[in-house]
Design an enzyme around this catalytic site. Structure first.
Site, PDB file in Angstrom:
ATOM      1  N   LYS A  33      15.039  -1.405   8.147  1.00  0.00           N
ATOM      2  CA  LYS A  33      14.179  -1.493   6.954  1.00  0.00           C
ATOM      3  C   LYS A  33      14.894  -0.861   5.765  1.00  0.00           C
ATOM      4  CE  LYS A  33      10.319   1.224   6.189  1.00  0.00           C
ATOM      5  NZ  LYS A  33      10.322   1.721   4.795  1.00  0.00           N
ATOM      6  N   ASP A  60      11.586  -3.773   2.262  1.00  0.00           N
ATOM      7  CA  ASP A  60      10.287  -3.126   2.022  1.00  0.00           C
ATOM      8  C   ASP A  60      10.160  -2.757   0.537  1.00  0.00           C
ATOM      9  OD1 ASP A  60       7.950  -1.654   2.259  1.00  0.00           O
ATOM     10  OD2 ASP A  60       8.921   0.090   3.166  1.00  0.00           O
ATOM     11  N   LYS A  62       7.469  -3.988  -1.390  1.00  0.00           N
ATOM     12  CA  LYS A  62       6.027  -4.008  -1.709  1.00  0.00           C
ATOM     13  C   LYS A  62       5.759  -4.613  -3.088  1.00  0.00           C
ATOM     14  CE  LYS A  62       5.025   0.145   1.048  1.00  0.00           C
ATOM     15  NZ  LYS A  62       6.382   0.693   1.286  1.00  0.00           N
ATOM     16  N   ASP A  65       2.670  -7.894  -8.708  1.00  0.00           N
ATOM     17  CA  ASP A  65       2.856  -8.278 -10.107  1.00  0.00           C
ATOM     18  C   ASP A  65       2.071  -9.566 -10.325  1.00  0.00           C
ATOM     19  OD1 ASP A  65       4.042  -8.644 -12.725  1.00  0.00           O
ATOM     20  OD2 ASP A  65       5.760  -7.470 -12.032  1.00  0.00           O
ATOM     21  N   THR A 119      -1.154   4.497   3.288  1.00  0.00           N
ATOM     22  CA  THR A 119      -1.730   5.561   4.127  1.00  0.00           C
ATOM     23  C   THR A 119      -1.734   6.907   3.403  1.00  0.00           C
ATOM     24  OG1 THR A 119       0.399   5.667   5.185  1.00  0.00           O
ATOM     25  CG2 THR A 119      -1.342   4.604   6.422  1.00  0.00           C
ATOM     26  N   ARG A 210      13.006   8.999  11.209  1.00  0.00           N
ATOM     27  CA  ARG A 210      13.687  10.219  11.649  1.00  0.00           C
ATOM     28  C   ARG A 210      13.923  10.377  13.146  1.00  0.00           C
ATOM     29  NH1 ARG A 210       9.927  13.286   7.474  1.00  0.00           N
ATOM     30  NH2 ARG A 210       8.715  11.468   8.113  1.00  0.00           N
TER      31      ARG A 210
END
Ligand code: C5P
Length: 236
Positions: A33, A60, A62, A65, A119, A210
């Site tokens: 990603k 990614d 997002k 518009d 989130t 991570r």
């Protein structure tokens, strides 16, 4: 053919550091990603470099518009050869439908996924922007709109995956971050699931940062996750 359910999140500001990690992994065992920070620093040249190494890329960015602009941005991403890209469902039905139509014109069609409610947002944040519904209700309504617009699926938190799988059935792609191995450090993630729990709940792809990128041996960490997923798939 890569059929990995793991998407490793390249949360790096320096493309050199990202390439160093990529060199320790294997495109047969994960997808990658690339988000706003790395893309803004390293751009399409970096995306191409990664694709040329054999990796499937989830871009990614997002998008959110006016419909024409998002449709054109989606076309540009498809031209880059990415495997998956995303946009904000709160951009609305017309924006998502035009994005779908733009992607469908391409021979190589990346998966088009929506973000529902970030989130990081709680009920109070939603209220401040005029949304008075409960977070989970807003997530479900936006996922419904994405489904109606012909999108391939949504990014969702581990706590939403079972509800969305039940609601939309098997054909709808669910992409889930917030994954941690049993007993490992949670970092800043509040609600986590293990790879096995997320796959059992109905997730198709796990976004993992991570636990892999900071592992002493990233490939070994990936193989352990893969083994856990394979066990759940065998049980199913
Ligand atoms: O390192 P970690 O596994 O927590 O990284 C998770 C990745 O998924 C990060 O790139 C993070 O921005 C992203 N993400 C998330 N939660 C969301 C949406 C995206 O953790 N709801």
């Amino acid at each position: 053919m890569n059929d990995s359910h793991v998407i490793v999140s390249l949360d790096f500001s320096d493309p050199g550091h990202a390439l160093k990690l990529i060199g320790k992994m294997d495109p047969a065992h994960c997808r990658l990603k690339i988000g706003k920070e790395l893309f803004t620093r390293a751009g399409p040249v970096f995306v191409n470099q990664v694709i040329e190494k054999g990796y499937s890329v989830f871009l990614d960015l997002k998008f959110h518009d006016i419909p024409t602009t998002v449709a054109k941005a989606c076309s540009a991403a498809a031209d880059m050869g990415v495997w998956m890209l995303n946009l904000h469902a709160s951009g609305g039905l017309r924006m998502m439908t035009m994005a779908r139509e733009a992607i469908d014109k391409h021979l190589h069609k990346p998966l088009l996924i929506a973000v529902t409610v970030l989130t990081s947002m709680n009920e109070r944040d939603l209220k401040q922007i005029g949304v008075v519904k409960h977070v989970s209700e807003q997530v479900k309504d936006l996922a419904m709109l994405a489904n109606k617009s012909g999108l391939d699926g949504v990014v969702c938190s581990a706590r939403e995956v079972a509800m969305l799988r039940k609601e939309f059935g098997d054909g709808f792609c669910l992409v889930t971050p917030g994954i941690r191995l049993q007993g490992s450090e949670h970092h800043d993630q509040q609600r986590v699931m293990t790879p096995a729990e997320a796959i059992r709940a109905g997730s198709d792809y796990l976004v993992i940062g991570r636990p892999v990128t900071q592992a002493a041996d990233p490939l070994k960490a990936l193989m352990a996750i893969e083994k856990e997923i394979a066990r759940v798939k065998r049980e199913a």
